[in-house]
Design a protein around this motif. Sequence first.
Motif, PDB file in Angstrom:
ATOM      1  N   UNK A  75       4.928   3.537   2.518  1.00 44.01           N
ATOM      2  CA  UNK A  75       4.730   2.252   1.856  1.00 44.01           C
ATOM      3  C   UNK A  75       4.062   2.478   0.504  1.00 44.01           C
ATOM      4  N   UNK A  76       4.083   1.455  -0.334  1.00 39.05           N
ATOM      5  CA  UNK A  76       3.405   1.540  -1.618  1.00 39.05           C
ATOM      6  C   UNK A  76       1.895   1.433  -1.408  1.00 39.05           C
ATOM      7  N   UNK A  77       1.120   2.184  -2.171  1.00 36.01           N
ATOM      8  CA  UNK A  77      -0.343   2.115  -2.163  1.00 36.01           C
ATOM      9  C   UNK A  77      -0.956   2.115  -0.762  1.00 36.01           C
ATOM     10  N   UNK A  78      -0.568   3.073   0.090  1.00 40.42           N
ATOM     11  CA  UNK A  78      -1.093   3.080   1.458  1.00 40.42           C
ATOM     12  C   UNK A  78      -2.613   3.246   1.497  1.00 40.42           C
ATOM     13  N   UNK A  79      -3.161   3.968   0.487  1.00 41.59           N
ATOM     14  CA  UNK A  79      -4.610   4.168   0.453  1.00 41.59           C
ATOM     15  C   UNK A  79      -5.333   2.842   0.231  1.00 41.59           C
TER      16      UNK A  79
ATOM     17  N   UNK B 165       0.751  -6.911  -1.443  1.00 41.16           N
ATOM     18  CA  UNK B 165       2.162  -6.895  -1.839  1.00 41.16           C
ATOM     19  C   UNK B 165       2.434  -7.923  -2.923  1.00 41.16           C
ATOM     20  N   UNK B 166       1.531  -8.893  -3.042  1.00 38.23           N
ATOM     21  CA  UNK B 166       1.787  -9.981  -3.984  1.00 38.23           C
ATOM     22  C   UNK B 166       0.868  -9.941  -5.203  1.00 38.23           C
ATOM     23  N   UNK B 167       0.043  -8.884  -5.342  1.00 39.46           N
ATOM     24  CA  UNK B 167      -0.923  -8.898  -6.444  1.00 39.46           C
ATOM     25  C   UNK B 167      -0.348  -8.326  -7.741  1.00 39.46           C
TER      26      UNK B 167
ATOM     27  N   UNK C  14       6.372  -2.638   1.341  1.00 40.10           N
ATOM     28  CA  UNK C  14       5.111  -3.306   1.007  1.00 40.10           C
ATOM     29  C   UNK C  14       3.944  -2.478   1.550  1.00 40.10           C
ATOM     30  N   UNK C  15       2.775  -2.533   0.883  1.00 38.83           N
ATOM     31  CA  UNK C  15       1.596  -1.807   1.371  1.00 38.83           C
ATOM     32  C   UNK C  15       1.357  -2.084   2.858  1.00 38.83           C
ATOM     33  N   UNK C  16       1.078  -1.031   3.633  1.00 36.39           N
ATOM     34  CA  UNK C  16       0.946  -1.202   5.079  1.00 36.39           C
ATOM     35  C   UNK C  16      -0.015  -0.169   5.651  1.00 36.39           C
ATOM     36  N   UNK C  17      -0.619  -0.507   6.800  1.00 33.72           N
ATOM     37  CA  UNK C  17      -1.463   0.464   7.500  1.00 33.72           C
ATOM     38  C   UNK C  17      -1.501   0.135   8.978  1.00 33.72           C
ATOM     39  N   UNK C  18      -1.936   1.135   9.767  1.00 37.35           N
ATOM     40  CA  UNK C  18      -2.201   0.896  11.185  1.00 37.35           C
ATOM     41  C   UNK C  18      -3.704   0.634  11.339  1.00 37.35           C
TER      42      UNK C  18
END
Lengths: 369, 444
Positions: free
Chosen positions: A131-135, A178-180, A191-195
């Motif tokens: 995903x984008x920008x996972x960090x 995702x909307x910024x 879209x940015x994502x994480x567990x």
Amino acid sequence: MPQQTVCPNCAEPLDQEDVFCEACGLSLLPPELVEPPTAEPPATEPPAAARPACVHCAAAEVADDGYCEACGGVQPRPRDHQERSLSGVAGVTDRGLRHHRNEDAFTVAATTLPGGAPAVVAVVCDGVSSSARPDEASAAAVDAASESLLTALEQGREPAAAMRHSIAVAARAVAALARDGANPPGRSLNAPACTYVSAVYAAGLVTIGWVGDTRAYWVPDDRAGAEPYRLTEDDSWAARVVAAGLMGEAEAYADPRAHAITGWLGADAEEIDPHTISFTPHVPGVLLVCTDGLWNYAEAATDLAEVVPADARTDPLGAAQTLVKFAVAAGGHDNITVAVLPITPLVETDEDHAPTLLDLPVVPHSATS
Amino acid sequence: MALLSKSHPSFAVDIFQNEYLADGAREVSAIVTVTATGGGTAARSAAPADGGGSTDAAVVIMVDCSGSMDYPSEKMRNAREATAKAIDTLRDGVAFAVVAGTHEANEIYPANGSLAVASEDTRAQAKQALRKLKASGGTAIGTWLTMADKLFNSRADIAIRHGILLTDGRNEHEKPGDLQRVLDRVTGKFTVDCRGVGTDWEVAELRKIASTLLGTVDIVAESSGLAEDFRTMMENAMGKQVADVALRVWTPANAVVKYVKQVAPAVEDLTERRAEAGPRAGDYPTGSWGDESRDYHVCIEVPSAAVGNEMLAARISLVLPKPDGSTEVLSQGLVKAVWTDDLASSTRISPQVAHYTGQAELADSIQEGLEAHRAGDLDRATAKLGAAVRIAHETGNDGTFKLLQKVVDVVDPKEGTVRFRKNVSEADSMTLETRSTKTVRVKK
């Protein structure tokens, strides 16, 4: 200059004429030979001690953006390795060896319930690499969830309900990324994502909540008397096919699709399904919450328990450090994060009863309140 | 004071790349999009308000007056009219001059060894003087540029200096070495747009002058089209707000800059134009800027590093020299290299890099194809132009595709199957060659 036969940084064998290590790019010349001194007046030079030298080539020129002005190497970032310790909970995160940045994030915190009883909290998130920008996703989730959890606990909310609420708050925070409008240009990434996984230990009750394949384990002090136990069920392809009876565990986890996650926090998550469980431990032990960077090297609870030091409950930071070192030594293929929560039951254990209780499969908490 | 209140456009740098490299990979490619905004339009609308306007730009128009300009005779007449149109487009306050070019250079206006300042009066006088543009003599472009240089030097205070050069023939009356020496001397002092009228001029020769002097080259096959072309060229020149902007490329120790090319609006290889600018940095000239956007393709070879490492492969800055000898950094972007064992990441190609790699190949294919055609190698020519048709079709470069269709019959644009047309006109073939470097941007 003494002839080096292997790189002092990565142990790659070197040729006699090598100026840089073929493997890691480390400069093998003394810095002044790589960077001949310029004839510029020294008055305009900042004092040499003002900045730390480059960790890669030892040149004393590191730009404000964190890249060496000589070799271009990125300097260690704060998130590469972090340790936090409070009384009652500790955590360590590390970039590992094969990823260029740490996309895991975690926090540990402590507060008091309205009745005055202490409560400790750990939140661990793992950014989804594709995903984008996972960090940023993992950091946003950890911040939002921990803030929400602490507030709810201080207000006296029931932990499982507080947990589900915090997961929803974290999901919204990640989805908002995702909307910024800050996604890198020219990319078509997800879209940015994480567990997500978090643990609360308050008033004798352990509550775990998770989405994805970040995990929690219970490791009792007395491993002969009580079995270590995995508390979470992954939202992953492998877990799904095993649960559906389509494959055996060994076969499923050997499949290339095994680690594909079926649940995550992010704008493109179809439906967030936060799982929570609660139980009351009756024997002393530690609770581990961790990312797959750790459990990939010791998947079964009994294997992982072997790495947990015997004094984990009294030195949780030391235990977290040991676990991270174990994963790095095993290959460090992914970012590694683990938080350790020492559990000391409030009531002295009933010797006959406790192990039986803990061996019971954990029943998912009913969604009440 | 107008000069002090003048503000240049603000520059933005965007980097498009896939920074992920497979284990052992060393080549990093990035597209650098530079966008200048807020300068040109603001200044142009402000010009009438402050009365006489500000003298912030200088233009010298060089018109070929060799004997051939009289064949046919309307060529000279159209050149005069086009020059008049260009003079009409001059903003009040802009310094200007008109030079007649033959085997030597003659000042036509103001003919006093200096530049006139545009106003209603001087524009009228200049147009009057255009009747002195008469065709007789040879062609020695080096002498024209030398004259332009001398005229610009009479006004050292003006930063934006632009030439417009019209010719109809080859540079026959001086040795190539003489022209080269002049180019070496005037490079960086002013920019020049070149136009070839008719079909008796040499594309490569004029392209070299325009490239060296950071301007455009185009063909005006029919001299009746000159007036409109001159007006547009002058309008572009009037829009320029800042001169001598350079693309500064910093690379780490032991890295090699493989190439730096402008890739939009047209392909222009800048690799050999590097001027060293401090440790591990080099400046590549970009000329003057108005409100516009250009793309550059930067390719760097970095020392290899182990999986999990990150390195800065290049720091790209737009820099402007200041009077005190220092430079102002207008904007900056970073090109990174990250080594990974994730094949999905390392094998992804940036759509921008892929697109412009194709556009550069398109320009090369056309130039090589036409060269092969001139050399009589029809097989090679057909193969090259076929490849050009395929790329132009694939990437939506409709302008180039249409120009190709005038030279070859397209059988299958997807496969690039073409046949050379019978009786291709010299004008069509030269138009294709001249405009081969024009690119289109990535489709959004």
